[in-house]
Design a protein around this motif. Structure first.
Motif, PDB file in Angstrom:
ATOM      1  N   TRP A 183      75.302 -51.813-113.932  1.00  0.00           N
ATOM      2  CA  TRP A 183      75.264 -51.929-112.467  1.00  0.00           C
ATOM      3  C   TRP A 183      74.566 -50.737-111.809  1.00  0.00           C
ATOM      4  CZ3 TRP A 183      76.740 -49.348-108.113  1.00  0.00           C
ATOM      5  CH2 TRP A 183      76.716 -50.070-106.911  1.00  0.00           C
ATOM      6  N   PRO A 184      74.902 -49.489-112.143  1.00  0.00           N
ATOM      7  CA  PRO A 184      74.227 -48.379-111.456  1.00  0.00           C
ATOM      8  C   PRO A 184      72.734 -48.309-111.751  1.00  0.00           C
ATOM      9  CG  PRO A 184      75.637 -47.557-113.215  1.00  0.00           C
ATOM     10  CD  PRO A 184      75.949 -48.998-113.064  1.00  0.00           C
ATOM     11  N   TYR A 185      72.332 -48.735-112.943  1.00  0.00           N
ATOM     12  CA  TYR A 185      70.901 -48.684-113.277  1.00  0.00           C
ATOM     13  C   TYR A 185      70.138 -49.789-112.549  1.00  0.00           C
ATOM     14  CZ  TYR A 185      72.694 -45.551-116.803  1.00  0.00           C
ATOM     15  OH  TYR A 185      73.335 -44.508-117.434  1.00  0.00           O
ATOM     16  N   ALA A 186      70.764 -50.965-112.403  1.00  0.00           N
ATOM     17  CA  ALA A 186      70.148 -52.015-111.595  1.00  0.00           C
ATOM     18  C   ALA A 186      70.041 -51.577-110.143  1.00  0.00           C
ATOM     19  CB  ALA A 186      70.965 -53.307-111.702  1.00  0.00           C
ATOM     20  N   THR A 187      71.073 -50.906-109.646  1.00  0.00           N
ATOM     21  CA  THR A 187      71.028 -50.369-108.277  1.00  0.00           C
ATOM     22  C   THR A 187      69.940 -49.317-108.149  1.00  0.00           C
ATOM     23  OG1 THR A 187      73.413 -50.759-108.085  1.00  0.00           O
ATOM     24  CG2 THR A 187      72.411 -49.291-106.465  1.00  0.00           C
ATOM     25  N   LEU A 188      69.782 -48.505-109.172  1.00  0.00           N
ATOM     26  CA  LEU A 188      68.742 -47.476-109.162  1.00  0.00           C
ATOM     27  C   LEU A 188      67.358 -48.106-109.042  1.00  0.00           C
ATOM     28  CD1 LEU A 188      68.463 -44.361-109.457  1.00  0.00           C
ATOM     29  CD2 LEU A 188      68.145 -44.750-111.897  1.00  0.00           C
ATOM     30  N   VAL A 189      67.112 -49.164-109.818  1.00  0.00           N
ATOM     31  CA  VAL A 189      65.819 -49.859-109.751  1.00  0.00           C
ATOM     32  C   VAL A 189      65.611 -50.457-108.358  1.00  0.00           C
ATOM     33  CG1 VAL A 189      64.499 -51.824-110.648  1.00  0.00           C
ATOM     34  CG2 VAL A 189      65.753 -50.336-112.221  1.00  0.00           C
TER      35      VAL A 189
ATOM     36  N   VAL B 201      66.922 -49.507-105.474  1.00  0.00           N
ATOM     37  CA  VAL B 201      66.728 -48.473-104.454  1.00  0.00           C
ATOM     38  C   VAL B 201      65.332 -47.866-104.566  1.00  0.00           C
ATOM     39  CG1 VAL B 201      67.558 -46.256-103.599  1.00  0.00           C
ATOM     40  CG2 VAL B 201      69.182 -47.989-104.333  1.00  0.00           C
ATOM     41  N   VAL B 202      64.860 -47.639-105.784  1.00  0.00           N
ATOM     42  CA  VAL B 202      63.509 -47.097-105.960  1.00  0.00           C
ATOM     43  C   VAL B 202      62.480 -48.034-105.335  1.00  0.00           C
ATOM     44  CG1 VAL B 202      61.735 -46.606-107.673  1.00  0.00           C
ATOM     45  CG2 VAL B 202      64.036 -45.716-108.000  1.00  0.00           C
ATOM     46  N   GLN B 203      62.649 -49.345-105.549  1.00  0.00           N
ATOM     47  CA  GLN B 203      61.728 -50.318-104.956  1.00  0.00           C
ATOM     48  C   GLN B 203      61.776 -50.271-103.435  1.00  0.00           C
ATOM     49  OE1 GLN B 203      63.038 -53.983-106.759  1.00  0.00           O
ATOM     50  NE2 GLN B 203      61.656 -53.762-108.498  1.00  0.00           N
ATOM     51  N   GLN B 204      62.981 -50.144-102.881  1.00  0.00           N
ATOM     52  CA  GLN B 204      63.111 -50.126-101.429  1.00  0.00           C
ATOM     53  C   GLN B 204      62.537 -48.853-100.826  1.00  0.00           C
ATOM     54  OE1 GLN B 204      64.231 -52.907 -99.735  1.00  0.00           O
ATOM     55  NE2 GLN B 204      64.131 -53.698-101.828  1.00  0.00           N
TER      56      GLN B 204
ATOM     57  N   LEU C 177      69.020 -40.854-100.009  1.00  0.00           N
ATOM     58  CA  LEU C 177      70.249 -40.165-100.399  1.00  0.00           C
ATOM     59  C   LEU C 177      70.957 -40.929-101.514  1.00  0.00           C
ATOM     60  CD1 LEU C 177      72.244 -37.885 -99.973  1.00  0.00           C
ATOM     61  CD2 LEU C 177      73.328 -39.236 -98.160  1.00  0.00           C
ATOM     62  N   LEU C 178      70.959 -42.255-101.442  1.00  0.00           N
ATOM     63  CA  LEU C 178      71.570 -43.064-102.492  1.00  0.00           C
ATOM     64  C   LEU C 178      70.891 -42.815-103.831  1.00  0.00           C
ATOM     65  CD1 LEU C 178      73.387 -45.254-103.626  1.00  0.00           C
ATOM     66  CD2 LEU C 178      71.838 -46.975-102.643  1.00  0.00           C
ATOM     67  N   LEU C 179      69.577 -42.693-103.809  1.00  0.00           N
ATOM     68  CA  LEU C 179      68.838 -42.412-105.041  1.00  0.00           C
ATOM     69  C   LEU C 179      69.302 -41.083-105.656  1.00  0.00           C
ATOM     70  CD1 LEU C 179      66.532 -43.398-106.869  1.00  0.00           C
ATOM     71  CD2 LEU C 179      64.948 -42.152-105.392  1.00  0.00           C
ATOM     72  N   LEU C 180      69.436 -40.058-104.831  1.00  0.00           N
ATOM     73  CA  LEU C 180      69.881 -38.751-105.318  1.00  0.00           C
ATOM     74  C   LEU C 180      71.320 -38.807-105.828  1.00  0.00           C
ATOM     75  CD1 LEU C 180      68.387 -36.495-102.484  1.00  0.00           C
ATOM     76  CD2 LEU C 180      67.475 -36.863-104.787  1.00  0.00           C
ATOM     77  N   VAL C 181      72.192 -39.511-105.098  1.00  0.00           N
ATOM     78  CA  VAL C 181      73.598 -39.607-105.498  1.00  0.00           C
ATOM     79  C   VAL C 181      73.734 -40.359-106.816  1.00  0.00           C
ATOM     80  CG1 VAL C 181      75.819 -40.622-104.856  1.00  0.00           C
ATOM     81  CG2 VAL C 181      74.495 -39.363-103.157  1.00  0.00           C
ATOM     82  N   LEU C 182      72.965 -41.432-106.987  1.00  0.00           N
ATOM     83  CA  LEU C 182      73.011 -42.195-108.233  1.00  0.00           C
ATOM     84  C   LEU C 182      72.628 -41.332-109.435  1.00  0.00           C
ATOM     85  CD1 LEU C 182      71.505 -45.671-107.251  1.00  0.00           C
ATOM     86  CD2 LEU C 182      73.612 -45.330-108.567  1.00  0.00           C
ATOM     87  N   VAL C 183      71.524 -40.605-109.315  1.00  0.00           N
ATOM     88  CA  VAL C 183      71.067 -39.759-110.420  1.00  0.00           C
ATOM     89  C   VAL C 183      72.099 -38.667-110.714  1.00  0.00           C
ATOM     90  CG1 VAL C 183      69.287 -38.146-111.143  1.00  0.00           C
ATOM     91  CG2 VAL C 183      68.644 -40.256-109.962  1.00  0.00           C
ATOM     92  N   TRP C 184      72.635 -38.056-109.680  1.00  0.00           N
ATOM     93  CA  TRP C 184      73.643 -37.007-109.842  1.00  0.00           C
ATOM     94  C   TRP C 184      74.883 -37.560-110.537  1.00  0.00           C
ATOM     95  CZ3 TRP C 184      76.047 -33.927-105.131  1.00  0.00           C
ATOM     96  CH2 TRP C 184      76.744 -32.822-105.624  1.00  0.00           C
ATOM     97  N   HIS C 185      75.345 -38.717-110.081  1.00  0.00           N
ATOM     98  CA  HIS C 185      76.553 -39.333-110.637  1.00  0.00           C
ATOM     99  C   HIS C 185      76.372 -39.698-112.109  1.00  0.00           C
ATOM    100  CE1 HIS C 185      79.600 -42.771-110.818  1.00  0.00           C
ATOM    101  NE2 HIS C 185      80.312 -41.693-110.565  1.00  0.00           N
TER     102      HIS C 185
END
Length: 372
Positions: free
Chosen positions: A346-352, A354-357, A299-307
């Motif tokens: 920050w959001p792009y680092a978080t995106l990377v 979350v994708v790894q996790q 869900l975090l991955l989807l929210v990040l992309v949407w945001h």
């Protein structure tokens, strides 16, 4: 030896110091003088103020704290403070040596002394906390609250409030950089054949409507909450964490507004869409506290992309651009580049992360989360 987030935080902080010391990285040239000339200059320099003194000490104190903490966690109790101070002093010396080649920066022996003193102060605080047992209590707290592999998420969680310090066009709207990136690429590729390769927008950027702004604020607050849910299992602790992140986000955004516009205007960013977005974001975070960790990551991955997509489909206003002058030309010049890049990345680092996790092999999780 223990797992610690201090090492990655220390390395990130070193990178931020390098950025602040050498920003804006323009005009490098040989000036025909020795790089060591600043060592014999007047002490203190005639242009110095107490702001300069305090900022040079405060700027390196976190580095000394993080380095000493990391070394203490590695099992080096006797050498933690000396190694941390030596590392901080060497970094400060290197920055002063490089500044001699930047016309817009002035190397100073006082900078070197105060930066080293700040590193020592931070290292001593870490050693004192270790002696008082505070570090051990943090280790027990971390073991109770977070899963063992939480280091990456904890680093991102610690950086989130700092990334909010730089003014954002939309509250909690981190990562709004595509417009600036397009303009920078166009300037770089001007008068070259490669300019034709740049994709052109079919439609111009449109300002966010109040409903879209509300949604952007909601998603911006939900992102750090979901990130915490990825490494926190008990529902009760997730509730406390979500409340803490919302309070921290609102407080830091108010501080940013106070620094930009003055203390009297610290809360003027709280318009109706923002207030509604904060409330809706908190409600959404509390409704999602029972999500399994892997589902929270998806869900975090989807929210990040949407945001990110929502923010970058809107331009930054001309009024907002004028407010940045307080950072670009005032006392915030040393932190202008740091804060801006931290807020962008920050959001792009978080995106990377979350994708790894999410891509990892799923671990077996309980069907029902404990209540506390």
């Amino acid at each position: 030896m223990h797992k610690t987030s201090a090492w990655p935080l220390a390395l990130i902080y070193m990178a931020l110091i390098v950025f602040a010391s050498l920003f804006p990285f323009e005009g490098w040239r040989e000036q025909g003088i020795s790089p060591l000339v600043f060592l014999t200059a007047r002490v203190p320099p005639p242009y110095w103020t107490w702001f300069d003194v305090n900022i040079n000490i405060a700027g390196y104190a976190p580095l000394g704290f993080l380095l000493a903490l990391a070394l203490l966690r590695m099992g080096w109790p006797r050498s933690a403070v000396p190694v941390a101070v030596l590392s901080g002093g060497m970094l400060a010396m290197l920055m002063e040596l490089l500044q001699i080649y930047l016309p817009r920066r002035v190397p100073s022996n006082m900078d070197l002394l105060l930066n080293t003193a700040g590193t020592l102060l931070g290292a001593l605080v870490a050693a004192l906390l270790e002696r008082l047992g505070a570090i051990a209590r943090w280790s027990r707290f971390r073991a109770r609250w977070f899963v063992p592999e939480a280091s990456g998420a904890l680093v991102l969680i610690a950086l989130w409030p700092l990334s909010l310090l730089f003014p954002a066009a939309v509250p909690f709207g981190l990562g709004q950089m595509w417009e600036r990136l397009e303009a920078a690429l166009a300037d770089t590729l001007a008068d070259t054949p490669f300019l034709e390769w740049l994709p052109l927008r079919d439609t111009p950027l449109e300002p966010l409507l109040p409903g879209a702004e509300l949604l952007a604020v909601l998603l911006g607050l939900l992102i750090p909450c979901l990130l915490g849910y990825c490494v926190i299992r008990p529902i009760g602790r997730r509730v406390v964490y979500a409340l803490g992140m919302v309070v921290a986000g609102v407080g830091v955004t108010a501080l940013s507004a106070a620094l930009s516009y003055g203390p009297a205007h610290a809360w003027e960013w709280l318009g109706l869409p923002t207030r509604a977005g904060i409330g809706a974001g908190l409600v959404a975070a509390l409704l999602l506290v029972a999500l399994p960790r892997r589902a929270a990551g998806v869900l975090l991955l989807l929210v990040l992309v949407w945001h990110l997509n929502l923010l970058n489909q809107a331009p930054t206003s001309a009024y907002f651009a004028e407010t940045l002058l307080a950072w670009e030309q005032g006392r915030f010049i040393r932190f202008y580049g740091i804060g801006q890049w931290l807020g962008w990345l920050w959001p792009y680092a978080t995106l990377v992360y979350v994708v790894q996790q999410v891509a990892r092999r799923p671990a077996r999780e309980a069907q029902v989360l404990p209540a506390s």
